[in-house]
Structure formats: C-alpha cells, structure tokens
Design a protein around this motif. Structure first.
Motif, PDB file in Angstrom:
ATOM      1  N   TYR A 160      34.445  20.755  24.623  1.00  0.00           N
ATOM      2  CA  TYR A 160      34.880  21.533  23.464  1.00  0.00           C
ATOM      3  C   TYR A 160      35.655  22.788  23.850  1.00  0.00           C
ATOM      4  CZ  TYR A 160      31.571  18.717  20.773  1.00  0.00           C
ATOM      5  OH  TYR A 160      30.912  17.687  20.165  1.00  0.00           O
ATOM      6  N   THR A 161      35.496  23.237  25.066  1.00  0.00           N
ATOM      7  CA  THR A 161      35.994  24.567  25.414  1.00  0.00           C
ATOM      8  C   THR A 161      36.826  24.536  26.689  1.00  0.00           C
ATOM      9  OG1 THR A 161      34.042  25.033  26.742  1.00  0.00           O
ATOM     10  CG2 THR A 161      33.945  25.660  24.426  1.00  0.00           C
ATOM     11  N   VAL A 162      37.807  25.427  26.764  1.00  0.00           N
ATOM     12  CA  VAL A 162      38.582  25.629  27.988  1.00  0.00           C
ATOM     13  C   VAL A 162      38.573  27.135  28.280  1.00  0.00           C
ATOM     14  CG1 VAL A 162      40.848  25.437  29.062  1.00  0.00           C
ATOM     15  CG2 VAL A 162      40.076  23.662  27.477  1.00  0.00           C
ATOM     16  N   PRO A 163      38.107  27.548  29.473  1.00  0.00           N
ATOM     17  CA  PRO A 163      38.022  28.988  29.742  1.00  0.00           C
ATOM     18  C   PRO A 163      39.399  29.654  29.666  1.00  0.00           C
ATOM     19  CG  PRO A 163      36.812  27.750  31.385  1.00  0.00           C
ATOM     20  CD  PRO A 163      37.550  26.750  30.564  1.00  0.00           C
ATOM     21  N   TRP A 164      39.438  30.857  29.090  1.00  0.00           N
ATOM     22  CA  TRP A 164      40.687  31.631  29.046  1.00  0.00           C
ATOM     23  C   TRP A 164      40.743  32.558  30.259  1.00  0.00           C
ATOM     24  CZ3 TRP A 164      45.386  31.911  27.188  1.00  0.00           C
ATOM     25  CH2 TRP A 164      46.087  33.126  27.246  1.00  0.00           C
ATOM     26  N   GLN A 165      39.793  33.468  30.353  1.00  0.00           N
ATOM     27  CA  GLN A 165      39.693  34.343  31.517  1.00  0.00           C
ATOM     28  C   GLN A 165      38.212  34.553  31.804  1.00  0.00           C
ATOM     29  OE1 GLN A 165      42.486  35.978  33.285  1.00  0.00           O
ATOM     30  NE2 GLN A 165      43.459  34.314  32.146  1.00  0.00           N
ATOM     31  N   SER A 166      37.922  34.968  33.039  1.00  0.00           N
ATOM     32  CA  SER A 166      36.554  35.345  33.384  1.00  0.00           C
ATOM     33  C   SER A 166      36.583  36.781  33.875  1.00  0.00           C
ATOM     34  CB  SER A 166      36.002  34.472  34.502  1.00  0.00           C
ATOM     35  OG  SER A 166      36.058  33.133  34.128  1.00  0.00           O
ATOM     36  N   GLY A 167      35.403  37.308  34.117  1.00  0.00           N
ATOM     37  CA  GLY A 167      35.386  38.666  34.645  1.00  0.00           C
ATOM     38  C   GLY A 167      33.992  39.089  35.058  1.00  0.00           C
ATOM     39  N   MET A 168      33.928  40.312  35.563  1.00  0.00           N
ATOM     40  CA  MET A 168      32.652  40.865  36.022  1.00  0.00           C
ATOM     41  C   MET A 168      32.362  42.135  35.243  1.00  0.00           C
ATOM     42  SD  MET A 168      33.176  40.472  40.131  1.00  0.00           S
ATOM     43  CE  MET A 168      34.826  41.109  40.143  1.00  0.00           C
ATOM     44  N   THR A 169      31.084  42.348  34.955  1.00  0.00           N
ATOM     45  CA  THR A 169      30.675  43.596  34.332  1.00  0.00           C
ATOM     46  C   THR A 169      29.871  44.393  35.345  1.00  0.00           C
ATOM     47  OG1 THR A 169      30.464  42.361  32.282  1.00  0.00           O
ATOM     48  CG2 THR A 169      29.609  44.608  32.298  1.00  0.00           C
ATOM     49  N   GLY A 170      30.334  45.594  35.639  1.00  0.00           N
ATOM     50  CA  GLY A 170      29.629  46.424  36.626  1.00  0.00           C
ATOM     51  C   GLY A 170      29.845  47.894  36.314  1.00  0.00           C
ATOM     52  N   LEU A 171      30.148  48.669  37.344  1.00  0.00           N
ATOM     53  CA  LEU A 171      30.298  50.110  37.161  1.00  0.00           C
ATOM     54  C   LEU A 171      31.747  50.538  37.349  1.00  0.00           C
ATOM     55  CD1 LEU A 171      27.320  51.202  39.437  1.00  0.00           C
ATOM     56  CD2 LEU A 171      27.431  51.551  36.962  1.00  0.00           C
ATOM     57  N   ILE A 172      32.200  51.477  36.529  1.00  0.00           N
ATOM     58  CA  ILE A 172      33.462  52.158  36.804  1.00  0.00           C
ATOM     59  C   ILE A 172      33.130  53.647  36.850  1.00  0.00           C
ATOM     60  CG2 ILE A 172      35.861  52.506  36.138  1.00  0.00           C
ATOM     61  CD1 ILE A 172      35.716  49.993  34.478  1.00  0.00           C
ATOM     62  N   VAL A 173      33.496  54.306  37.942  1.00  0.00           N
ATOM     63  CA  VAL A 173      33.125  55.716  38.100  1.00  0.00           C
ATOM     64  C   VAL A 173      34.334  56.562  38.446  1.00  0.00           C
ATOM     65  CG1 VAL A 173      30.832  55.088  38.918  1.00  0.00           C
ATOM     66  CG2 VAL A 173      32.631  55.544  40.572  1.00  0.00           C
ATOM     67  N   ASN A 174      34.211  57.825  38.150  1.00  0.00           N
ATOM     68  CA  ASN A 174      35.162  58.816  38.617  1.00  0.00           C
ATOM     69  C   ASN A 174      34.640  59.288  39.970  1.00  0.00           C
ATOM     70  OD1 ASN A 174      36.448  61.287  39.175  1.00  0.00           O
ATOM     71  ND2 ASN A 174      36.884  61.575  36.991  1.00  0.00           N
ATOM     72  N   LYS A 175      35.306  58.877  41.066  1.00  0.00           N
ATOM     73  CA  LYS A 175      34.670  59.067  42.372  1.00  0.00           C
ATOM     74  C   LYS A 175      34.639  60.526  42.803  1.00  0.00           C
ATOM     75  CE  LYS A 175      38.806  57.472  44.798  1.00  0.00           C
ATOM     76  NZ  LYS A 175      39.401  56.306  45.411  1.00  0.00           N
ATOM     77  N   GLU A 176      35.448  61.374  42.155  1.00  0.00           N
ATOM     78  CA  GLU A 176      35.387  62.801  42.449  1.00  0.00           C
ATOM     79  C   GLU A 176      34.138  63.428  41.838  1.00  0.00           C
ATOM     80  OE1 GLU A 176      38.618  65.236  41.070  1.00  0.00           O
ATOM     81  OE2 GLU A 176      39.731  64.785  42.918  1.00  0.00           O
ATOM     82  N   LYS A 177      33.869  63.057  40.599  1.00  0.00           N
ATOM     83  CA  LYS A 177      32.795  63.729  39.866  1.00  0.00           C
ATOM     84  C   LYS A 177      31.467  63.004  39.928  1.00  0.00           C
ATOM     85  CE  LYS A 177      35.909  66.112  36.795  1.00  0.00           C
ATOM     86  NZ  LYS A 177      36.818  65.863  35.701  1.00  0.00           N
ATOM     87  N   ALA A 178      31.491  61.723  40.225  1.00  0.00           N
ATOM     88  CA  ALA A 178      30.232  60.994  40.330  1.00  0.00           C
ATOM     89  C   ALA A 178      30.249  60.142  41.584  1.00  0.00           C
ATOM     90  CB  ALA A 178      30.022  60.123  39.096  1.00  0.00           C
ATOM     91  N   PRO A 179      30.379  60.796  42.746  1.00  0.00           N
ATOM     92  CA  PRO A 179      30.543  60.023  43.981  1.00  0.00           C
ATOM     93  C   PRO A 179      29.315  59.176  44.314  1.00  0.00           C
ATOM     94  CG  PRO A 179      30.213  62.361  44.472  1.00  0.00           C
ATOM     95  CD  PRO A 179      30.335  62.249  42.988  1.00  0.00           C
ATOM     96  N   ASN A 180      28.164  59.608  43.820  1.00  0.00           N
ATOM     97  CA  ASN A 180      26.936  58.946  44.275  1.00  0.00           C
ATOM     98  C   ASN A 180      26.387  57.896  43.324  1.00  0.00           C
ATOM     99  OD1 ASN A 180      26.906  60.452  46.653  1.00  0.00           O
ATOM    100  ND2 ASN A 180      26.015  62.200  45.528  1.00  0.00           N
ATOM    101  N   VAL A 181      27.187  57.487  42.363  1.00  0.00           N
ATOM    102  CA  VAL A 181      26.709  56.424  41.479  1.00  0.00           C
ATOM    103  C   VAL A 181      27.055  55.074  42.104  1.00  0.00           C
ATOM    104  CG1 VAL A 181      26.992  55.347  39.226  1.00  0.00           C
ATOM    105  CG2 VAL A 181      26.907  57.832  39.407  1.00  0.00           C
ATOM    106  N   HIS A 182      26.023  54.356  42.536  1.00  0.00           N
ATOM    107  CA  HIS A 182      26.261  53.056  43.152  1.00  0.00           C
ATOM    108  C   HIS A 182      25.482  51.951  42.473  1.00  0.00           C
ATOM    109  CE1 HIS A 182      28.617  54.579  46.508  1.00  0.00           C
ATOM    110  NE2 HIS A 182      27.767  55.583  46.583  1.00  0.00           N
ATOM    111  N   SER A 183      24.504  52.326  41.650  1.00  0.00           N
ATOM    112  CA  SER A 183      23.697  51.287  41.017  1.00  0.00           C
ATOM    113  C   SER A 183      23.552  51.592  39.536  1.00  0.00           C
ATOM    114  CB  SER A 183      22.304  51.243  41.660  1.00  0.00           C
ATOM    115  OG  SER A 183      21.603  52.426  41.316  1.00  0.00           O
ATOM    116  N   ILE A 184      23.135  50.570  38.808  1.00  0.00           N
ATOM    117  CA  ILE A 184      22.882  50.771  37.379  1.00  0.00           C
ATOM    118  C   ILE A 184      21.803  51.842  37.205  1.00  0.00           C
ATOM    119  CG2 ILE A 184      22.043  49.627  35.289  1.00  0.00           C
ATOM    120  CD1 ILE A 184      24.852  48.732  36.125  1.00  0.00           C
TER     121      ILE A 184
END
Lengths: 304, 288, 384
Positions: free
Chosen positions: C158-182
């Motif tokens: 019934y279905t054909v994939p259009w796009q896939s992707g990953m959900t994770g973290l996007i950070v401002n590495k200057e202001k939040a350098p130490n965010v590595h985990s949820i």
C-alpha cells in the motif's frame, strides 16, 4: 491624566536652577497625558514599522526573523511564490463574495430594523448581537460540528463562504443601522409629496444617502473576512487562504514575500479608506444633511 | 390597514435572508455542537452516537481547568492594561489633539490593516531573546533572564496589543460626545483637574468603558494565536485546547463540551458585568 | 417601537414555521451521513490504465521536494502536476481529509505523504488503495533493503516511502557545548532554552531511552512515566515549548540552544549558522519514514503510480536528496551524490552507516486503548 491648567504662574527669578527643575517638572505634569498618548501611538505603530523594515530583509536561509541585509528583490517580485499568491487570490475572492452577500442581506436587515415595526424585533436584535459576543473559536467549532454531523462532503470554499458571511452580517447591520438612525426622514416625505412611489423614493433618495453607511459596512466586512484565521482554520478543509498560509508557513519559516504582501494589503486599505472618507465628505457636502455629523464615523470601521 | 400589512410583510421580506443565514449557520450549529458534546465515539471508528454522555463535560473540565482559568486571567489582565493604556490616548484624541485628531485616529486603526497573524509574528521578532528591545529591557532590569518570548508576559502583551483598538475606539466615541462646557463648568466651580476627571469626565465616559471592556475581553478569552506564537509550554489557553482537540485529535465530544462551557461562562460574565455597568453599550442605543 | 397586531403575529408565525421546517430538514438530513452516521468500510485496488496521462494532484509537506523534479516529470510523461504543500501536521491533515475519505473521496488528490503511523491508521480504516506493483519497477529495484518489510505493511502493498530521517539533538555548540544526551536536556543549566518536539511517537520514546527503557518493549506505564517527566520539565519552565519544525527559528534567534530535532533540518541549519550542530544522542535516535499512498477515490491512480516510480530513479532521487537533506529510501543515490556534491555524499546525516545508527530505534506503533491513554496524557502536557 489631568486637564491642563489654563495659566502658568510666572517663575521666581532668584532661584534659577530650582526654577528650571520646577518648570521642567510642571511642563511634564501638564503634558503627561499627551506624552503617554504619543507613546501609545508609537506602541501601536511599532509592529507595522517592523513588518515594513523586514519586507526589505535579505535573509540567507529560510527564516525572516533576524535582520541580515537590505534588498529590493522581494518588492520587485512580490508574487513569485505561487503557493502564497494562490492563497492570496483565494482570500480576495472569498472576501469579495462574502462582502457582497453579507452587505446586501445585512443592509436589508438594518432597513427592516430601523424602518419597520414588526413582531419579533427583540429576538432579531438578540440574534444579531449574539454572534458578536461569541468568541471566534466557539463559532468556528460549532460550524465545524454542524458540517461534520451533516456529513458535508467537502469542507472548502463553500463552507468558508458560509462561515464568512455568517460572522460579517452582524457587523454590517450595526454599521448600516447607525447610519439609518441619523437619517432625516423628511427628505423621503418630500420625495413622496412630489409624487415619487416607494421604490423611486428608495432608489433616488434613501439609497444614495445611506450609501456611505453601506460602504462602511462593506469595508468592515471585507477587512474581517480577509483577516480571519480562527473560523477559517476550522472550516477550510484543505483550502488555503492567506492567513492559513501564513500559519502553515510559520512552522517552516515565513518567506519575505509574506511581509511584502502584508504591506501591500496595508497600503491598499489605507487608500480605500482615504477614498471612503472623501466619498463621505462629498456626500455630506452635497446633501448638507446633518453638517454636524463627524466625518470620522465611517473612517472607524472597527468601532462596530 | 392593508398598507400596514404590506409594510409588515416588507419587513419580514427584508429580514428573511439575514435571519435565515444566522439561524441556519449560527443557531443551529450551536444546537449541533450541544448534541456532539453529549456523544460517545464508537471505539476506533471516528464515528459518534448520541448518548447523553454528560461525563464529557466533567472529563474535559477536569483535564483542562488550568487552561480555562488561565484564559480568563490573561484576558482579564490584558483588558485592564488596554483600559489603562487606551484611556489617555482616547482622552487626548477627543480633547487635545486638534488638527492631529484624524492622524491619531488613523494610527489607532492602522494595526487592523496589517494581517493579524503577521503583526503577531512581528512581535515575535521584537521580543526574541537577542533582539534590541529585549536586551534594552534586560539592561534596565525589566526582563530578568533576558527572556520574554514564550512567557505569560509575551502572551498578555500580544493580546493587549492586538485588541487595543477595540478599547480606544469606543472610549473615544463616548469621550467625544461629552460637552466640553460641562468640563468647563466643573472648572469654574473650582474643581481641581483631578476631581473634574474623577467626578465628571470618567462617569460620563462610562458607556465607552463598558463597551471597550466587552469588545476587548470577549475575543481575548477565546484567542489562541497569541498563545500559539508568543507563548511557551505553560501559556496555552482554552482556545489552543479546543483547536487541538477538534483539528488534531478529532476528540470532538470533549472539544464541543469545552466550547460550550466557554460560551456559557462568557455569557454569564458579560451578563453580570452588564447588570452592574448598564446595557446600552452592548445592545446598541435602540435595543432592549 | 414594537406593535403587536394580528397581521404581524401571523406573519411572524409564518416566518417561525418556515424556519422550523428548515431546521427540521437540516436535522433530518443529518441522519445517515456525517460522523454520527453508520460506519462504512471500503476497500479498493488501483486499476491501471494503459498509459499515464492527464492531471495529478499531490499533497506533501512544505519544502520537501526540489524545484526540478515536478517540471521534469511533467516533461517526461506529459502529465500535468498540481503539487500542493498543504500538509503541516499528520493529524490535522488527516482530520481535514477524513470526512471526504469516509465517503470514498480524496478531494481530488492522488498522492498523500504521511508518517508511517498515520498511513497505518488509514490502511486500517480502508482509506488507502492497494498498489499495482507492475507499474513500480523502479521501486522494486531501488527501495532500500531496510525499508522493504515494515510491520504495518510487510510487503509494501500500500505504501512507498518518500523520505526517512533521524530524530535526535540539534544544539548551539557555543552555548550548549555539553549537551550530548537526551538526559542533558533536563539539566537546569539550560532552563528555558530547550525545545521538545510535539510528536508523541518521537519525544516520549527519546525520553524513555534516557530513562533506560527499551522502546520496543515499552509498556503503557513506561510511556506514562516518561510523559510525567516531560510534564514536570514543562511546568518547571525547563522546556521552553513544544514545537514542530519551528524549533529552527528558536535556534537561529537564540531563543533556544538545545532542541530535539530532525536530521534534514540540521543539515540546512548548519549551512546558515555553523554554530548549530546535529548530535546523535548517546542513548540513540529515533528512525522514521514518511510514505506516499494513493487514497481511495483518487482520480488518475495511473499517473500517481507513474510519479512514485519516477522519483525512485536514483538520478531523480539524487536531486531531491540534494535539496531536502533527509535520508533517502532509494539505493544508488549516494554513488551519484559523492561524485556531484562530495560534502553531501559523505554526510553521515544523509547516508548514515549501520554503526552510526546502532542505538537507534524505529518509531513505535501505539494501538487501541494504550494509544488513546498515551496521547491523552501527552496532549495534557502539550497544552500545559
């Protein structure tokens, strides 16, 4: 919030420094209301200035939220974004139709209310006021419930038109009615005395005289319709109007063209209002009815 | 007599299209919403049947009482702020503006001419964390944490801004109607400026205050654009809830129940308010 | 002003009767259709015409296709395409379409692009047509191995994939350098500067991962516990707000410095602002895909299948990938992009290796009562 004292006492010459302070203080006190009023006007205009300025922005990415640089390119191609242009055309079409319909039936209602006595008048008044005292979200939700339960096959342009006419009627009635109340009936009697029948009297006397009121009502209806988001959002189905487009685009970043189009709408409305005010003044000069009437009457559609 | 009958039928003829439209597309939908608010979903089908399910009301109110109360608080504060801000402006336009009057009136209605959503988005730009305005307010100590956007302050500020013209215009209309000679008489009788204001001007402008308050408060309670664009996770209002229940969760019964309660509460508030403040403002001069 | 007399009364009465009759008609019309009507089930299978032609209407998400593919497709096939970017939320779009779909219509549209779980729901309701695979040779040949047998549509009937992707973290590495985990998103240091996604099937599993729960075996209690944790963070002001794609504005404006976000957006954001950076959460990410389906009642399904087939040509898909920067479901794209645009071709956000995503899990499906309770609880949190 004090009224201005009529005279200012002369300063005492010997203590000049103190007098300077005192004078400044008094000046401030006298003009406090004016200063506050000017500040409020500035507050009212700030976002418009921001929209205007950001319509010249040249953002690198998709987000028009921080100032990057000046460009005229969006003003020279305001309709290059087809999704946006289609949404705008949809809004204009919808607003025009809704305005025509609601103005006609609203004016008829206003005439009935002012000119005729009939049974059910209070109920009618109530029927007109209640939609204005209902939050938009409730109106939108109840209409959607209606369409859902009816099983209206497609929410779309037709349901939007129904909704827009619905919420415009009351405002048209109120504006036109206020114009009719200040109407000099003796002119109509004069026409009748001169042998005009009811229809001719209406066509040649009544209608031209209430025309500015009708025009004011129509402008208000148009403004309400083209700006409506809440009720449209409930009843649009997959039809996209200008405000709905903006809401969707706000997720991914507003294209600069939206600001340009918003400014074009702004200037367009300003022109239309200037025109309406001129028309009204001319109508008043020509008929010289109620010269004491404020010309700002029509210029304030929002007062409702 | 025949003429009178004809005139009446003319009246009903004139009335019919408008009354028809309002009854079919405003009154009847309210009935349908009432019906829907007592429905139950047939599990997993998105179809509903009527069951007198009063628990919809109980559940919806238990879940969303916070947003309900919050909406009334935000709208109340915004209405109060509007009144305080609008009064001096309306006063100046009515009594002191002179030849600036039309220009100032234009400034009051100007925001109406920019799309509601766009001007709210403009506030988002103005109040952003790194914007000059926020940094200035932070510098003078008015914005702790330099964080205004996505707080209650931003939402209330947005509502205040968006509904301010609804307050200014009726205030202006009622102030403008005051005979300046009355104010002069008060002065002649040696009333101070402030007692002239409190004892003469303000009472005479009361109809404008009542109309403005209602015109501001009612749309403000149901508003959800400001909370959507300017508010954070803790600032959602009842409009947001109704919207998301209807449009994203298709939980129609709870949404209908909430809408109904919202409408009922507003009616009660308005009714009580009018009892205290007089009715002519809302119903227009000739009604009731 | 009011006068009451017999004639007036009778006219009013007539008016009242007329309106009552009207109301009655409306109410009667209500029976038998709409959401209070009986449940109808429908099923359909695409019937192909000989050659694709005519008009094709597609609904997709905004900015989810490059500018060339649609005109090229029109040129190659002679089909004229109306491409609408009118999907902003799975639920909202579904709810807008549902009244139509339940009466067997698709609003003139022939392709929808929606998330796995929404497509699965539509399949269950009978709102999706079964595909005729004979018209999809490119899909058959190039569909990525890992996407061929999803649990909700094991044979991709019934279905054909259009796009896939990953959900994770996007950070401002200057202001939040130490965010590595949820888990780091709950650190009070970043109070008020954190956005979470408003997607229950991504946000809650990510938080469960932080709690050490295996998302594929999570119980309702696990879900509710994670939602409670999110709720507390929201009401304490730790989480600034719940967003869709609009977290991007918050990152660019400095309103947020660490968010839950999507891989394709991260690639885009990085181009504009090199301080922003995608981070694979130490707990792992969520993997999702969005699928093309042909709704029931869709006009011109032949053209719809022709489009599905067309975008599965690697050279066509390469253009789309180059623009949207999500994980492509089509094999052979990387080879093309490595030559054409090496920076993208080697980007592990667009072409993630198995080792890069080793801790990631597919977005879980929720069902029945569990789904209802979880969504209700999450919605309560969303609405603060």
């Amino acid at each position: 919030m004090s009224a201005t004292p009529a005279t200012a006492t002369p300063g005492r010459g010997s203590l000049s420094a103190e007098t300077g302070v005192a004078r400044a203080w008094r000046w401030l006190r006298e003009h406090a209301v004016n200063i506050v009023a000017v500040l409020v006007v500035v507050y009212l205009l700030i976002p418009i200035v921001v929209i205007f300025v950001f319509s010249f922005n040249n953002p690198a990415g998709r987000y028009n939220f921080t100032w990057v640089g000046f460009t005229l390119s969006h003003w020279s191609h305001p309709f290059s974004n087809t999704e946006l242009t289609n949404a705008l055309l949809m809004s204009l079409k919808l607003a025009l139709l809704a305005t025509v319909i609601s103005t006609i039936i609203g004016t008829m209602m206003a005439l009935a209310l002012v000119r005729h006595s009939f049974f059910g008048r209070r109920v009618t008044n109530f029927l007109i006021v209640i939609p204005m005292a209902t939050p938009e979200v409730v109106m939108g939700a109840s209409l959607l419930s209606f369409f859902l339960i009816l099983g209206t096959p497609a929410l779309g342009f037709e349901t939007l038109l129904i909704a827009h006419v619905m919420f415009c009627i009351s405002f048209v009635v109120v504006v036109v009615r206020s114009r009719l109340i200040g109407f000099d009936r003796s002119l109509e009697e004069a026409a009748k005395d001169l042998g005009a029948d009811a229809f001719t009297t209406f066509r040649l006397v009544t209608f031209p005289l209430i025309l500015p009121g009708i025009f004011g009502g129509a402008m208000l209806a148009f403004a309400l319709s083209i700006d409506d988001f809440v009720i449209s959002n409930f009843n649009a189905g997959s039809t996209v109007t200008f405000p709905l487009y903006i809401f969707g685009a706000a997720q991914r970043g507003i294209p600069v063209e939206v600001y340009v189009v918003a400014m074009i709408l702004f200037f367009g409305t300003v022109l239309a209002m200037g025109f309406a005010t001129l028309q009204q003044r001319r109508a008043e000069r020509m008929t010289a009815i109620r010269p004491e009437q404020e010309e700002s009457d029509i210029a304030l559609p929002g007062i409702a | 007599m025949a003429a009178a009958i004809r005139r009446r039928s003319v009246a009903y003829f004139l009335l019919f299209p408008g009354a028809f439209w309002l009854i079919v597309f405003f009154v009847i939908p309210l009935y349908f919403m009432a019906k829907l608010s007592l429905d139950t979903e047939i599990p997993g089908t998105l179809h509903y049947h009527f069951t007198w399910h009063w628990d919809n009301y109980k559940e919806a109110l238990e879940l969303y009482d916070t947003q309900f109360v919050r909406s009334f608080i935000y709208a109340g504060i915004a209405t109060f702020l509007c009144l305080v801000i609008a009064y001096p402006l309306a006063y100046v336009i009515a009594f002191k503006a002179g030849r600036w009057r039309n220009l100032m009136l234009f400034a009051v209605v100007a925001p109406f001419f920019t799309t509601y959503l766009v001007r709210t988005l403009a506030w988002k730009t103005i109040l952003a964390d790194e914007s000059p305005v926020t940094e200035f307010l932070h510098a003078i100590g008015l914005a702790p944490n330099s964080h205004i956007l996505y707080t209650a302050v931003a939402v209330i500020a947005g509502i205040t801004y968006n509904f301010l013209p609804f307050m200014v215009l009726p205030l202006y209309a009622s102030l403008e109607r005051i005979d300046v000679r009355v104010l002069e008489a008060s002065k002649d009788l040696y009333a101070s400026a402030s007692s002239t204001f409190w004892k003469v001007t303000l009472p005479l402008s009361l109809p404008g205050v009542v109309a403005g308050t209602l015109l501001t408060f009612i749309p403000a309670v149901g508003d959800y654009i400001n909370a959507e664009f300017l508010g954070g996770a803790n600032n959602r209002m009842i409009g947001n809830v109704i919207q998301s229940l209807y449009l994203t969760q298709s939980n129609y019964s709870s949404a209908a129940a909430l809408s109904f309660v919202l409408m009922a509460v507003i009616m009660v508030v308005v009714f009580v308010y009018i009892r205290f403040a007089g009715s002519e403002a809302l119903m227009g001069q000739e009604a009731v | 002003m009011r006068t009451t007399g017999k004639p007036g009364r009778s006219a009013a009465l007539k008016l009242a009767v007329a309106l009552a009759a009207l109301a009655a008609t409306v109410v009667l019309a209500a029976c038998g259709s709409g959401i209070e009507g009986p449940v109808e089930a429908t099923a359909a299978k695409v019937e192909l015409e000989k050659k694709a032609s005519g008009e094709l209407v597609i609904s997709n998400w905004p900015l989810y296709i490059d500018k060339k593919t649609v005109p090229n497709f029109e040129k190659a096939t002679g089909i004229s395409v109306a491409y609408h970017e009118d999907i902003n939320s799975n639920e909202e779009f579904f709810n807008k379409m549902q009244p139509l779909l339940s009466s067997g219509e698709s609003g003139g549209r022939s392709i929808f692009v929606l998330a796995d779980y929404m497509v699965a729901k539509m399949m269950k309701l009978g709102y999706v047509q079964e595909l005729d695979k004979s018209a999809l040779p490119e899909v058959e040949a190039n569909l990525s191995k890992s996407l061929r047998h999803p649990p909700f549509d094991p044979e991709r009937s019934y279905t054909v994939p259009w796009q896939s992707g990953m959900t994770g973290l996007i950070v401002n590495k200057e202001k939040a350098p130490n965010v590595h985990s949820i888990c780091d998103l709950f650190n009070p240091k970043y109070k008020g500067k954190v956005d979470f996604l408003n997607e229950v099937r991504e946000t809650v599993p990510l938080v469960m991962k932080c709690e050490g729960v295996n998302t594929e075996k999570a119980t309702e209690a696990d879900w509710l516990k994670a939602i409670e944790k999110i709720g507390e963070a929201a009401s304490s002001g730790q989480i600034s707000r719940f967003t869709g794609n609009d977290y991007a504005q918050d990152l660019t404006n400095g309103n947020a410095i660490a968010v839950m976000g999507w891989s394709g957006d991260a690639v885009q954001l990085q181009i504009d602002n090199p301080n922003l950076e995608w981070r694979m959460p130490t707990e792992g990410c969520m993997l999702w895909s969005e699928d093309m389906v042909i709704p029931i009642g869709a006009p011109n399904p032949t053209a719809a299948e022709a489009f599905m087939n067309y975008v599965y040509k690697p050279e066509v898909q390469a253009n789309i990938t180059e623009y949207v920067n999500y994980v492509s479901p089509v094999e052979g794209v990387q080879e093309i992009l490595v030559k054409r645009e090496p920076a993208l071709g080697k980007n592990h956000l667009i072409f993630p290796s198995a080792s890069f995503t080793k801790n990631c899990s597919p977005t879980p499906t929720l069902e029945g009562k569990e789904e209802k309770n979880v969504i209700k609880a999450f919605d309560e949190v969303l609405n603060g």
